[in-house]
Enzyme design. Structure first.
Site, mmCIF file in Angstrom:
data_model
loop_
_atom_site.group_PDB
_atom_site.id
_atom_site.type_symbol
_atom_site.label_atom_id
_atom_site.label_comp_id
_atom_site.label_asym_id
_atom_site.label_seq_id
_atom_site.Cartn_x
_atom_site.Cartn_y
_atom_site.Cartn_z
ATOM 1 N N LYS A 1 59.898 113.296 89.570
ATOM 2 C CA LYS A 1 61.096 112.565 89.152
ATOM 3 C C LYS A 1 60.894 111.059 89.286
ATOM 4 O O LYS A 1 61.352 110.277 88.433
ATOM 5 C CB LYS A 1 62.284 113.012 89.989
ATOM 6 C CG LYS A 1 62.699 114.455 89.724
ATOM 7 C CD LYS A 1 63.831 114.895 90.640
ATOM 8 C CE LYS A 1 64.227 116.327 90.356
ATOM 9 N NZ LYS A 1 65.294 116.812 91.254
ATOM 10 N N SER B 1 69.989 119.500 90.448
ATOM 11 C CA SER B 1 69.604 118.127 90.810
ATOM 12 C C SER B 1 70.569 117.076 90.296
ATOM 13 O O SER B 1 70.574 115.939 90.791
ATOM 14 C CB SER B 1 68.198 117.818 90.285
ATOM 15 O OG SER B 1 67.256 118.684 90.848
#
Length: 896
Positions: A836, A793
């Site tokens: 997130k 990520s």
């Protein structure tokens, strides 16, 4: 036992004779053993018809044989048979000449004085027994025997003796004269000799001389030498009708007693009736076989008249025989009654005789036919077992478990969607996706109720989320909505298959597995069972519990689940299993294939505020006995508390902080310091300590080379701060590959390599004159090295940090990004968008950059969370992101 003796002619003196006694086991379990035993007797018969013709020639050989027999006797093993009073009969000898008492001894051979041994039970003449005396006394007796060649002792009953056999009282004047055959050490429990055992053969009745005082003190334990005289017995007519009557009656009683009593049979097996015409000897045998008290036996010993002695012995053994017959009749009657009762139960349809509670349980929960058959077999086995049997407790516990299972018991499901939705809203705030999936399940059950059956088939649901988000409480809410029973099984750290499938009944303390126990405790076969922390199952030498759960969680197999303890198929298809875990990665793939995964996301700050106001604060006030208004905490201050102390995805830490505040308020009220606790941003640190988080982590003024990324772990989403530094290449060498540190995984390290390669290509395209990477070495670090970091990520964040360092241009510290980048600059979608975004919101991030492929994931978020950010942009290639960050937005994508 067969006693054989050889008569010898004795010349008016004592002479030892060897007697061979063959001891045969009454039960036939042991092979016959030949045991050589010494015995002595007295002869006063000098008639010529008793002398063997070759006596003069064989007398010398017999003396030699006697010496050989003495050696064998010293080596012969002791054969013990328990007798009342603690005496062990080692053998039994018959009197070859019909000796009545020591009065048959010659006057010159009769000892005038002997060592007196106080005993706790009388000894009758004609028996060889073993007695135990103190070691010192035995040595004194042995020394006297060697010095004076005297082998006789006198045994007298001591009255008023205590349980430790310490004599303290009066010595009976009449006792028994005995010959010492052997002295051997008797070992104690500690392994060394504490006492000495004497093998003695009782010869006849004696009494203390008139000059002896019949007293003995426990303080004087040494063996005394006393004067004795023989106990005179008047003559009687052996052929009289009275003697014949007593003789026949006593022998008849002995015969009947031996036939009906195995204990007396074993005892009599070592008693010889060499001369059945000797009434005195028969009377002593009868008294010996009886179990009467010590005074009664002593009375028989003191009786000098043979006829009176026979009368008393007959009375004793007759009473003994009557008691044995009554006991035998009672046992036969009880056995017959039991057989009749069992037969009656079978005629009434009950195959076995079990405990009433088992039958009551089977009436409440009638088991299926195949289970009833197993219960009947086990109850029949149990009814014939003795409590001392090793399997008694095992069979009993097995029947207990079989009868306690709620066979055929199913709770009726509640398919009211409105009621279910109300229960879910009351117990949980937010979690829209989870609630919708549960309502869908209830709706399907309602359709099946109308079409097929009123009971919906069991489903396997797996709730995955961070700690403290309410996964277990969701399971409770599902049970409440369906009106089913609830049971929780914690499998974290479990590594034994027997915990799931049960122990086999061959083991001590065996139990069924957790699944069967859950059904028993729930008292229904369709409960809601929460299997908590399923990803934390372990594996050991006892097997793999995760593999054992395959049968439990597979809808095609759990219809006939086999528990090792019950060993019968159990239908688990109606059970609603709800598994919980923190991460999908740790769950084995075959197990994941059998479950429907529902992700439980973390809570936003707004959701946490609502949960605190509606649930946590009223709960904490109730537990502390205070009014919720006692703690004054405004909503902005509650926001500050959550941002500074409770950024975790769940609300467990928030609950702990609120409970701490109410406890401190209770202390102030009890001390009468204050009636309320007023909190604000300035004094929160005074009550809760140093803040756990700070906005400064995101760099309020970040220098070039610093970029904020977004990561996702099992504990929720969080920001990742990427720091880069450079230093010139020494000498004429070339730049090295980028170095990356911070406890990183292999995927993240590979992402850094890809980021460096693409950053070089990007600069050559947009800034050809920039040769920063040729002249400088670069290092990348991710702080918090104690935390493991892994995943792709951070790809676009790594490229942005390298480009910022090379160009010297800053990236906004309030901007965070996530996405994977390829060598060609394409930005690929990543997972955990909601987590997130929550992590970014908790850390004060205002602007977000996401892959274009994750646009749908963002649109699925709650509007409350979306509104927390001032700007959210989506990119499909990094060139677009480069222009957005470092150049004018000539081709920037559409703003969301």
């Amino acid at each position: 036992s067969i006693f054989r003796a050889q008569k010898l002619r004795l010349d008016r003196r004592l002479y030892p004779v060897s007697i061979s006694m063959a001891i045969h086991s009454q039960r036939g379990l042991n092979t016959p053993k030949l045991y050589t035993q010494r015995a002595s007797f007295c002869s006063n018969n000098n008639n010529s018809h008793d002398r063997d013709p070759d006596d003069e020639n064989t007398h010398e050989n017999e003396e030699k044989n006697t010496e050989t027999d003495e050696q064998q006797q010293m080596q012969a093993p002791a054969v013990r048979f328990p007798v009342n009073g603690g005496v062990s009969i080692l053998s039994q000898t018959g009197r070859l000449t019909g000796m009545e008492s020591s009065t048959n001894m010659d006057v010159q051979q009769f000892p005038r004085s002997v060592f007196m041994i106080p005993v706790t039970r009388p000894f009758l003449p004609g028996f060889t027994v073993g007695i135990t005396i103190s070691k010192d006394s035995a040595i004194e007796l042995l020394r006297h025997q060697k010095e004076n060649k005297v082998t006789y002792i006198g045994m007298f009953l001591c009255s008023d003796n205590d349980s430790k056999q310490k004599v303290n009282g009066t010595i009976h004047s009449v006792g028994t004269l005995a010959e010492v055959k052997n002295i051997s050490a008797s070992r104690g429990t500690s392994g060394y000799a504490k006492q000495q055992q004497l093998i003695i053969s009782s010869v006849g009745r004696i009494k203390l001389a008139p000059n002896e005082t019949p007293t003995f003190s426990h303080k004087d334990l040494s063996i005394k030498n006393v004067d004795i005289v023989p106990l005179q017995s008047p003559d009687y007519d052996k052929g009289s009708s009275e003697a014949k009557y007593y003789r026949s009656q006593i022998l008849s009683c002995i015969s009947n007693m031996v036939q009906i009593s195995s204990a007396h049979r074993v005892q009599y097996a070592h008693i010889s009736t060499v001369n059945p015409q000797e009434l005195s000897y028969i009377a002593d045998i009868a008294a010996f076989l009886s179990t009467n008290s010590i005074p009664v036996i002593q009375d028989i010993l003191e009786e000098s008249d043979v006829i009176q002695r026979a009368h008393k012995s007959l009375k004793l053994i007759s009473n003994e025989l009557t008691i044995l017959k009554i006991r035998l009749d009672l046992q036969a009657t009880q056995l017959q009654n039991l057989k009749e009762f069992t037969k009656k139960q079978k005629e009434e349809g009950t195959k076995t005789v079990g405990e009433p509670k088992w039958r009551d349980r089977m009436k409440e929960f009638p088991p299926p036919a195949y289970v009833q058959e197993v219960i009947n077999e086990e109850m029949e086995k149990y009814s014939t077992m003795q409590p001392s049997s090793s399997e008694y407790a095992t069979v009993r516990n097995y029947i207990d478990w079989l009868t306690q299972m709620p066979w055929g018991k199913y709770t009726k499901d509640n398919f009211d969607l409105d009621a279910a939705e109300k229960i879910l809203e009351e117990n949980h705030y937010g979690l829209k996706d989870v609630k919708e999936r549960i309502l869908e399940f209830i709706a399907v059950g309602a359709m099946k109720q109308q079409i097929e059956t009123a009971v919906s088939h069991g489903k396997i649901i797996c709730l995955i989320g961070s700690p403290g988000v309410g996964k277990t409480s969701i399971g409770k809410s599902i049970a409440a909505a369906l009106q089913r029973q609830f049971h929780r099984i914690a499998v974290g750290g479990m590594r034994d298959v027997s915990e799931i499938k049960g122990h086999r009944r061959t083991y001590i303390g065996s139990l069924p597995g957790k699944i069967v126990q859950a059904i028993k405790h729930a008292k229904s076969f369709n409960p809601v069972v929460v299997i908590d922390e399923i990803e934390k199952l372990s594996r050991s030498g006892e097997g793999d519990p995760a593999a054992a759960l395959l049968e439990v969680l597979d809808p095609e197999q759990n219809k006939e689940f086999m528990d090792h303890y019950l060993d019968i198929p159990i239908d688990l298809s109606q059970v609603l299993f709800v598994c919980t875990g923190n991460s999908i990665q740790s769950i084995p793939e075959p197990l994941m294939d059998r479950m429907e995964v529902i992700e439980v996301p973390g809570y936003t700050t707004y959701e946490k505020v609502k949960i605190a106001e509606d649930y946590l604060i009223p709960k904490a006030a109730k537990e502390t006995g205070l009014d919720p208004a006692v703690v004054k905490l405004a909503r902005p201050d509650l926001h500050h508390l959550i941002d500074s102390y409770c950024r975790e995805p769940g609300v467990r830490v928030l609950q702990q902080k609120i409970e701490s505040l109410y406890r401190q308020a209770a202390v102030s009220i009890v001390k009468k310091e204050s009636n309320e606790l007023v909190l604000n941003k300035d004094n929160l640190q005074e009550y809760l300590g140093k803040p756990s988080y700070s906005i400064s982590e995101a760099y309020l003024d970040a220098p070039p080379g610093i970029v904020v990324g977004l990561g996702y772990t099992g504990f929720g989403g969080n920001i990742l701060i990427l720091e880069t530094v450079s230093y010139p290449v020494s000498g004429e060498g070339s730049a090295q590959a980028v170095k990356i540190t911070g406890n990183l995984g292999q995927v993240l390290i590979e992402s850094a390599t890809v980021a460096q390669a693409y950053a070089r290509t990007l600069l050559r395209k947009f800034e050809p004159e920039n040769n920063f990477f040729d002249k400088n070495n670069v290092s990348i670090h991710l702080p918090n090295g104690a935390v493991k970091k892994e995943g792709p990520s951070a790809g676009i964040a790594l490229v942005s940090a390298l480009v910022s360092l090379a160009t010297g241009k800053q990236v906004d510290a309030k901007l965070a990004m996530t996405g994977e980048v390829t060598l060609t600059g394409r930005i690929i979608a990543v997972g955990g968008i909601k987590e997130k975004m929550l992590g970014a919101q908790r850390s004060g991030i205002e602007r977000i950059c996401l892959p274009e492929e994750n646009r749908f994931d963002f649109e699925e978020l709650d509007d409350t969370l979306k509104n927390e950010f001032t700007e959210v942009k989506f990119f499909s290639r990094y060139e677009q992101l480069y222009q957005h960050l470092f150049q004018n937005e000539q081709s920037s994508p559409q703003k969301e």
